[in-house]
Design an enzyme around this catalytic site. Sequence first.
Site, PDB file in Angstrom:
ATOM      1  N   CYS A   2      13.728  37.705   6.717  1.00 17.49           N
ATOM      2  CA  CYS A   2      12.689  38.002   7.675  1.00 17.49           C
ATOM      3  C   CYS A   2      12.533  39.494   7.882  1.00 17.49           C
ATOM      4  O   CYS A   2      13.254  40.307   7.320  1.00 17.49           O
ATOM      5  CB  CYS A   2      13.021  37.356   9.027  1.00 17.49           C
ATOM      6  SG  CYS A   2      13.474  35.618   8.926  1.00 17.49           S
ATOM      7  N   SER A  53      10.658  31.357   5.433  1.00 18.94           N
ATOM      8  CA  SER A  53      11.428  30.133   5.706  1.00 18.94           C
ATOM      9  C   SER A  53      12.283  29.758   4.503  1.00 18.94           C
ATOM     10  O   SER A  53      11.764  29.520   3.407  1.00 18.94           O
ATOM     11  CB  SER A  53      10.471  28.988   6.051  1.00 18.94           C
ATOM     12  OG  SER A  53       9.676  29.321   7.163  1.00 18.94           O
ATOM     13  N   ILE A  54      13.600  29.686   4.740  1.00 17.51           N
ATOM     14  CA  ILE A  54      14.560  29.365   3.682  1.00 17.51           C
ATOM     15  C   ILE A  54      15.421  28.162   4.074  1.00 17.51           C
ATOM     16  O   ILE A  54      15.610  27.236   3.296  1.00 17.51           O
ATOM     17  CB  ILE A  54      15.472  30.578   3.383  1.00 17.51           C
ATOM     18  CG1 ILE A  54      14.641  31.813   2.994  1.00 17.51           C
ATOM     19  CG2 ILE A  54      16.483  30.229   2.293  1.00 17.51           C
ATOM     20  CD1 ILE A  54      13.870  31.681   1.712  1.00 17.51           C
TER      21      ILE A  54
END
Length: 636
Positions: A2, A53-54
């Site tokens: 991020c 988003s992971i």
Amino acid sequence: MCGIAGLLDPHSGPDRLREIAAAMTASLQHRGPDDGDVWADAAGIALGQRRLSIIDLSPLGRQPMASHSGRYMLTYNGEIYNFQALRRELEAAGVPFRGHSDTEVMLAGIEAWGLEPCLARLQGMFALALWDHETRTLSLARDRVGIKPLYWYPVGTEGIAFASETRAFHHLPGFEKRLDATAVSDYLRFNYIPTPRSIWQGLRKLPPGGLLIKRPDAAPEERLYWTLDQAIAAEPAVTSDTEAAQRLHDLLRDTVRDHMISDVPLGAFLSGGIDSSLVAALMQSQSARPVKTFTIGYTESGYDESQAAEAVAKHLGCEHTTLTVTPAEALEVIPGLASIYDEPFADASQIPTYLVARLTRRHVTVALSGDGGDEGFAGYNRHVMAPAWQNYAAWPAPLRQGLAGAMRLLSPSQWDSAAGLLPASLRPPQFGEKLHKLAGTLQAESLEQYYRPLVEQWPDAAVLLRQPGAVPPLAKRHKAEDMVAYLQRLDAGTYLHDDVLTKVDRATMAVALEARVPLLDHRVLSFGLALPRHIKLRDGKGKWLLRHLLGRYVPPELFERPKSGFAVPIGTWLRGPLRDWAEDLLSEAALNETGLLRATPIRQAWQDHLSGRANRQYGLWGVLMLQAWQRQWLKA
């Protein structure tokens, strides 16, 4: 992965703070294109995040995130690889969870154990900002090795602002865009800006293992919660090859396995060198399907390692993709580098790093990298040559100076031409440049004189600047510390996070790709640095232990070759397809435009390079990136 930003200002209302934090955070959208949010509170705090988003792709993974009790609010950039083990421990203690993100686990750990004890348990990469409602305290922390960036800046007399990149501060009211003269001087020496400085006065990088705490009515308190020296000192002694190999193999298998946890497609960078090949091998040995691997090649054969990467990938059974880079494609990328790298940065391998990141992002969202093997296990030529330098430093000075003079009778390009008469298997990459560097070490009278010319691009940086800064000191060598270990520690404490990791972070984040570096798990790094010399250097080669482990998966003939690194033929390109672009930035008018640089020595170096009298490619690249950066950001 991020981008984070925010500020503490007790004298501003939540609506105003939310507006500022939103603008700062929006500038980081490239780091997190999937989602974004800003939270603000009447206590004078705002936290923002852009999300890639992971893990836990649901809304339950969104940030900023509140802890279960509501006491803490967290915005964080990174990945915690042991979060599942920590979650099991917390669940056994009765802690409830809503989703399955590592962010929620971190918050639960902070509530259960406190911030610093929780940081001590984390294995991963992170930069975080934590707000404590109860004590009205803002805490900033950065991972032990410095994989993820974090900058901070004072706001008035009682507040601070923070962000992942310097561009965010341009949206902070009152931020003064004044160049730090010492940072510019350091940059010209090293082609990067050493921590804790940044290009802007007053804007600081939080160091690796750093913790900053801002309490009400108190100045920010900055300290280290972890140091490399302490970690090395705490490592148990290893004396035998067998013990070293078994311990490292077990540690790396577990570390690589944990780095493969992802809710999105995952792959690996593969250059065909020792480090990336070992990471790919450990990935493939623990994967039920072919690992996706990616590399780039060049049309210039002396720099091209793509065939080696393809051979390793084929042997391991990976699904491999190669991109061959032409000078035209490099030229296309270069105008955007100043924006991508945010502050002056001039490691020329930033070009292929960005290109391979862009290629990789077309296929996966997460990629494992082999970075860190050189620092941890003595892989740089300066590590390998140090014992020899210790021997020839005892030779009479006239003899050393005579040999150095003989090595400089030919220019680097002339030596390269001469080396072309050798068989390809015996021809060292960038032979002329390395020979000139060796000539410099022959004249060194101390370890500092040996090290500095190998890492400084403009040792005489003061002559380039109208207002030069002071020369930064090297870290002290511990009493009785092995010379090779000392050089490794210097690299791990400066070059690693300020050059290598900065390069990878900005290049991958520019295309919203998460890069993971298993060889830089802090346990792996401290293990490697603590090893005795004979387990790292052997038979005139570095990284003996990594070579030994890789030999279990890949035949030595596929990876035993002269070290090339992620080099690019920047010197050749500057004389050819990049010459017009460079001439525009290095013209006397352009150099004099901002009043920062002295044109005469730079123009002389440029002419020497064009004529082939000297190879000034890396020093000139630093000036070019500084010039391009000034055009991009001083007028922004």
